[in-house]
Design a protein around this motif. Structure first.
Motif, PDB file in Angstrom:
ATOM      1  N   ILE A  71       0.834  -1.211   0.000  1.00 30.29           N
ATOM      2  CA  ILE A  71       0.000   0.000   0.000  1.00 30.29           C
ATOM      3  C   ILE A  71       0.866   1.258   0.000  1.00 30.29           C
ATOM      4  O   ILE A  71       0.643   2.190  -0.776  1.00 30.29           O
ATOM      5  N   ARG A  77      -2.832   5.386  -4.891  1.00 30.95           N
ATOM      6  CA  ARG A  77      -3.749   5.712  -3.805  1.00 30.95           C
ATOM      7  C   ARG A  77      -4.224   7.156  -3.993  1.00 30.95           C
ATOM      8  O   ARG A  77      -3.414   8.090  -3.964  1.00 30.95           O
ATOM      9  N   VAL A  92      -6.350  -3.093   8.738  1.00 31.82           N
ATOM     10  CA  VAL A  92      -6.088  -2.578   7.380  1.00 31.82           C
ATOM     11  C   VAL A  92      -6.865  -3.419   6.377  1.00 31.82           C
ATOM     12  O   VAL A  92      -7.555  -2.902   5.503  1.00 31.82           O
ATOM     13  N   GLU A  96      -9.673  -2.167   3.821  1.00 34.81           N
ATOM     14  CA  GLU A  96      -9.422  -2.338   2.393  1.00 34.81           C
ATOM     15  C   GLU A  96     -10.514  -3.168   1.721  1.00 34.81           C
ATOM     16  O   GLU A  96     -10.844  -2.961   0.563  1.00 34.81           O
ATOM     17  N   GLY A  99     -13.168  -1.008   0.431  1.00 37.66           N
ATOM     18  CA  GLY A  99     -12.789  -0.314  -0.792  1.00 37.66           C
ATOM     19  C   GLY A  99     -13.205   1.142  -0.833  1.00 37.66           C
ATOM     20  O   GLY A  99     -13.157   1.784  -1.877  1.00 37.66           O
ATOM     21  N   SER A 102      -9.062   5.372   0.208  1.00 41.09           N
ATOM     22  CA  SER A 102      -7.936   5.222  -0.716  1.00 41.09           C
ATOM     23  C   SER A 102      -6.713   5.987  -0.236  1.00 41.09           C
ATOM     24  O   SER A 102      -5.830   6.325  -1.021  1.00 41.09           O
ATOM     25  N   ARG A 104      -3.550   6.341   2.892  1.00 37.71           N
ATOM     26  CA  ARG A 104      -2.567   5.409   3.425  1.00 37.71           C
ATOM     27  C   ARG A 104      -2.912   5.085   4.875  1.00 37.71           C
ATOM     28  O   ARG A 104      -3.823   5.667   5.455  1.00 37.71           O
ATOM     29  N   TYR A 105      -2.164   4.139   5.445  1.00 38.77           N
ATOM     30  CA  TYR A 105      -2.447   3.706   6.811  1.00 38.77           C
ATOM     31  C   TYR A 105      -1.254   3.958   7.716  1.00 38.77           C
ATOM     32  O   TYR A 105      -0.128   4.164   7.243  1.00 38.77           O
TER      33      TYR A 105
ATOM     34  N   MET B   1      -7.417  -6.727  -1.265  1.00 38.16           N
ATOM     35  CA  MET B   1      -6.066  -6.367  -0.807  1.00 38.16           C
ATOM     36  C   MET B   1      -5.400  -7.578  -0.170  1.00 38.16           C
ATOM     37  O   MET B   1      -6.031  -8.378   0.496  1.00 38.16           O
TER      38      MET B   1
END
Lengths: 199, 199
Positions: A71, A77, A92, A96, A99, A102, A104-105, B1
């Motif tokens: 990711i 993203r 996460v 995800e 969906g 979009s 980041r984590y 994912m």
């Protein structure tokens, strides 16, 4: 009475897996020995590789054997200026799967728990601060679990975000879709009233 | 994912264990990666050793890495002229835990099940016949499970024993100690009436 040393050692070693007691460990060992020797060898190989090679993503702290996880390494993203803070890599995956996010984590790999010796440093919050200092981050979404520790962690991180003038939000807590009001606990119900949205 | 390849492979491989679905496999993988790397490596080692080296006891067919298992190799078994036939190595453990039987065992590693391709040869019954032919065996105790397949297997082995003029018996089935009559199923109750002992 005991089994042969190697069988005994296998049964004992299987008990390191969460939720596996002496009886399950026995059953697993015998099933592998009886029917799944190939799969057992494959598991041994996967285990030793993963235990030695898997480290943490340099950007989001999730588990990966590369320096960046898929990711963080992706440039597809859409909301790269948004970071969602979660407690575990499994969170996460859950987000995800939806969906709908979009960005980041940032994976804490736990929550603040002073009694267990888990403080800000163990959760990698200095790394998170480095991300905030770059100025590229516009919003921090706190998706820690709605538990006492998760809430405390969220408040602590919110303070950090405010210090760096980054917008910070907490995911909504309330009645889950498909849930029935009469079976929802009173705390959740109170949260869903407090968090009501004007139509 | 998906996760990183190594983590994914670990999660997939863990699913070869009985009773482990996708969620449990994930939980196991993360617990090992987060907190138990050493235990994970030890498990990998125990697995690969056991999968490659553990074979069957030449005398009783249980799992062992030696040619004879500890029980068959021991010369301290009082009733060496008695063989107890069980389905799995775990049954041996259960009987040994009681400490009331001091003979040897014969482990079928299954029961007769023609549909699954498990016939007398797969259960090692020719090896059992070799034991009976020596003339050293005075009694065969059949402790297969009280299921349709277990009973069929017991009858089949009883025929073999009779052919070799070896005394053969089946363990008693009936109300378990501590059980309450009103909760015992009718088949068990019928068996306990048929198997009643004169006082």
């Amino acid at each position: 009475m005991k089994f042969s040393p190697l069988v005994d050692e296998l049964i004992q070693s299987l008990r390191c897996l969460p939720g596996v007691g002496p009886k399950s460990a026995q059953r697993m060992a015998f099933q592998l020995l009886e029917r799944e020797r190939k799969a057992g060898l494959k598991l041994a190989d996967a285990l030793s590789k993963a235990m030695s090679d898997v480290g943490h993503c340099q950007s989001c702290r999730t588990f990966t054997e590369e320096s960046l996880c898929p990711i963080c390494a992706s440039n597809k993203r859409g909301q790269a200026d948004t970071i969602c803070v979660v407690e575990t890599p499994a969170d996460v995956l859950a987000i995800e799967a939806g969906g709908h996010f979009s960005g980041r984590y940032f994976v804490l790999l736990g929550h603040l728990s002073p009694l267990d010796g888990i403080g800000p440093e163990e959760l990698g919050l200095s790394l998170l601060e480095q991300h905030l200092q770059t100025g590229d981050i516009l919003e921090l979404i706190l998706a820690t679990n709605p538990t006492v520790e998760g809430d405390a962690t969220a408040h602590y991180i919110a303070d950090i975000a405010r210090r760096h003038n980054v917008k910070v939000s907490r995911i909504a807590h309330g009645v889950p879709v498909g849930g029935e009001l009469e079976y929802v606990d009173s705390t959740t119900l109170a949260l869903s009233f407090n968090g009501r949205i004007q139509l």
